[in-house]
Design a protein around this motif. Structure first.
Motif, mmCIF file in Angstrom:
data_model
loop_
_atom_site.group_PDB
_atom_site.id
_atom_site.type_symbol
_atom_site.label_atom_id
_atom_site.label_comp_id
_atom_site.label_asym_id
_atom_site.label_seq_id
_atom_site.Cartn_x
_atom_site.Cartn_y
_atom_site.Cartn_z
ATOM 1 N N ALA A 191 0.823 -1.215 0.000
ATOM 2 C CA ALA A 191 0.000 0.000 0.000
ATOM 3 C C ALA A 191 0.854 1.260 0.000
ATOM 4 O O ALA A 191 0.404 2.325 -0.404
ATOM 5 C CB ALA A 191 -0.931 0.010 1.209
ATOM 6 N N GLY A 192 2.102 1.151 0.479
ATOM 7 C CA GLY A 192 2.969 2.316 0.552
ATOM 8 C C GLY A 192 3.142 2.814 1.976
ATOM 9 O O GLY A 192 3.165 2.020 2.918
ATOM 10 N N LEU A 240 -1.919 8.746 2.332
ATOM 11 C CA LEU A 240 -1.319 7.509 1.844
ATOM 12 C C LEU A 240 -0.471 7.843 0.636
ATOM 13 O O LEU A 240 -0.938 8.481 -0.310
ATOM 14 C CB LEU A 240 -2.401 6.491 1.462
ATOM 15 N N TYR A 241 0.813 7.439 0.691
ATOM 16 C CA TYR A 241 1.707 7.634 -0.447
ATOM 17 C C TYR A 241 2.075 6.261 -0.986
ATOM 18 O O TYR A 241 2.711 5.463 -0.301
ATOM 19 C CB TYR A 241 2.961 8.398 -0.030
ATOM 20 N N ASP A 242 1.681 5.995 -2.214
ATOM 21 C CA ASP A 242 1.909 4.691 -2.836
ATOM 22 C C ASP A 242 3.313 4.663 -3.425
ATOM 23 O O ASP A 242 3.599 5.317 -4.431
ATOM 24 C CB ASP A 242 0.873 4.449 -3.925
ATOM 25 N N GLY A 286 12.841 16.544 9.284
ATOM 26 C CA GLY A 286 11.681 16.898 8.476
ATOM 27 C C GLY A 286 11.459 16.052 7.251
ATOM 28 O O GLY A 286 10.650 16.405 6.378
ATOM 29 N N ARG A 287 12.154 14.917 7.175
ATOM 30 C CA ARG A 287 11.971 14.042 6.021
ATOM 31 C C ARG A 287 11.716 12.600 6.450
ATOM 32 O O ARG A 287 12.133 12.190 7.528
ATOM 33 C CB ARG A 287 13.200 14.101 5.100
ATOM 34 N N LEU A 288 11.023 11.879 5.564
ATOM 35 C CA LEU A 288 10.807 10.449 5.771
ATOM 36 C C LEU A 288 11.777 9.688 4.884
ATOM 37 O O LEU A 288 11.909 9.990 3.687
ATOM 38 C CB LEU A 288 9.378 10.042 5.382
ATOM 39 N N TYR A 289 12.420 8.719 5.475
ATOM 40 C CA TYR A 289 13.294 7.826 4.729
ATOM 41 C C TYR A 289 12.633 6.454 4.750
ATOM 42 O O TYR A 289 12.463 5.857 5.813
ATOM 43 C CB TYR A 289 14.685 7.784 5.362
ATOM 44 N N VAL A 290 12.242 5.995 3.584
ATOM 45 C CA VAL A 290 11.408 4.795 3.478
ATOM 46 C C VAL A 290 12.188 3.661 2.818
ATOM 47 O O VAL A 290 12.699 3.822 1.694
ATOM 48 C CB VAL A 290 10.136 5.088 2.644
ATOM 49 N N ALA A 291 12.296 2.536 3.511
ATOM 50 C CA ALA A 291 12.855 1.326 2.920
ATOM 51 C C ALA A 291 11.758 0.673 2.092
ATOM 52 O O ALA A 291 10.766 0.176 2.640
ATOM 53 C CB ALA A 291 13.349 0.381 4.013
ATOM 54 N N ASP A 292 11.921 0.682 0.778
ATOM 55 C CA ASP A 292 10.838 0.321 -0.137
ATOM 56 C C ASP A 292 11.122 -0.971 -0.897
ATOM 57 O O ASP A 292 10.702 -1.133 -2.036
ATOM 58 C CB ASP A 292 10.610 1.477 -1.122
ATOM 59 N N GLY A 293 11.800 -1.916 -0.251
ATOM 60 C CA GLY A 293 12.039 -3.193 -0.904
ATOM 61 C C GLY A 293 12.760 -3.020 -2.224
ATOM 62 O O GLY A 293 13.794 -2.352 -2.314
#
Length: 260
Positions: free
Chosen positions: A212-213, A230-232, A245-252
């Motif tokens: 889903a993100g 929601l950010y896909d 102020g930032r999101l660091y996303v581990a996105d597979g």
């Protein structure tokens, strides 16, 4: 001892969410290459064939201001929620291990899926569950003593005919599941790992929700968590860390994603 998934520090001690080995404590000032150096302090949860703390994959520490007692709160995979008193690391004590309450067609049962991550904010604990959402408990309920004679790993028993013999599990304050939000019923993905912010009296969780993100949840009111955004992502969001102020996303397969 098994697979280290998460760690919290208490002074010189590392308290490790150690997979099927439960909770393992190390003294980081000692030499781990020497078996008798004293680097290994203790373990609770290892039990051959039937681990007492499931597959421990997330850990947070909390101190009860009223009593001074210290607790490790663990996400224990298929076993759900785990609480261990760690006031004395040489005499750690299981407080509660349980799968959250789930009602289905009027029948009481246990949550499906696995608890993966946990965050403790103030006097509340929040658990991410891959197929159950993000669930919130009062720490006072989690550390409350059980009746005499109750096994802390066996808080719920139900007969095959559906009759509940006993149920000592705490009641959750609230629960968020993306698929329960109108318009998102058919979205794939479940809660994995998360981070949070507290600003202007509001509590927001940013949760990697797999396919889903990234999901932003307003959890200011524990009984009424709300979907904010929601950010896909390109692949499957598995972890989120907030910094500057930032999101660091581990996105597979999508790599590392940066979001404001």
């Amino acid at each position: 001892q098994d697979m280290a998934y998460d760690v919290e520090f208490e002074g010189n001690y590392a308290l490790v969410a150690d997979g099927t080995n439960g909770l393992t404590v190390y003294d980081v000032t000692k030499d781990p290459t020497r078996a008798n150096s004293g680097y290994f302090v203790g373990n609770i949860g290892f039990n051959l064939g039937s681990p007492l703390l499931g597959t421990s994959s997330g850990i947070e520490l909390w101190t009860d201001a009223a009593t001074g007692r210290k607790y490790a709160v663990l996400a224990t995979g298929p076993y759900g929620v785990g609480v261990v008193e760690v006031t004395d690391l040489n005499q750690m004590r299981l407080v509660k291990v349980f799968e959250p309450i789930k009602y289905e067609n009027g029948d009481v049962g246990v949550a499906d899926g696995q608890a993966i991550d946990v965050e403790v904010v103030g006097d509340k604990a929040y658990f991410s569950y891959d197929s159950f959402g993000v669930i919130c408990y009062s720490m006072a309920d989690l550390v409350a003593p059980l009746p005499d004679g109750v096994n802390p790993t066996e808080l719920f028993k139900k007969e095959l005919d559906g009759t509940v013999v006993y149920d000592y599990r705490p009641t959750a304050l609230g629960r968020f599941k993306l698929q329960y939000v109108p318009g998102y019923e058919t979205v794939s993905g479940g809660a994995v790992r998360m981070d949070y912010t507290q600003q202007n009296g509001e509590l927001h969780f940013y949760v990697g929700f797999g396919e889903a993100g990234v999901v932003k949840i307003n959890y200011t009111d524990p009984a009424n968590p709300l979907l904010v955004d929601l950010y896909d992502t390109a692949s499957a969001a598995g972890d989120v860390v907030i910094a500057n102020g930032r999101l660091y996303v581990a996105d597979g397969g999508g790599g590392l994603v940066f979001l404001k």
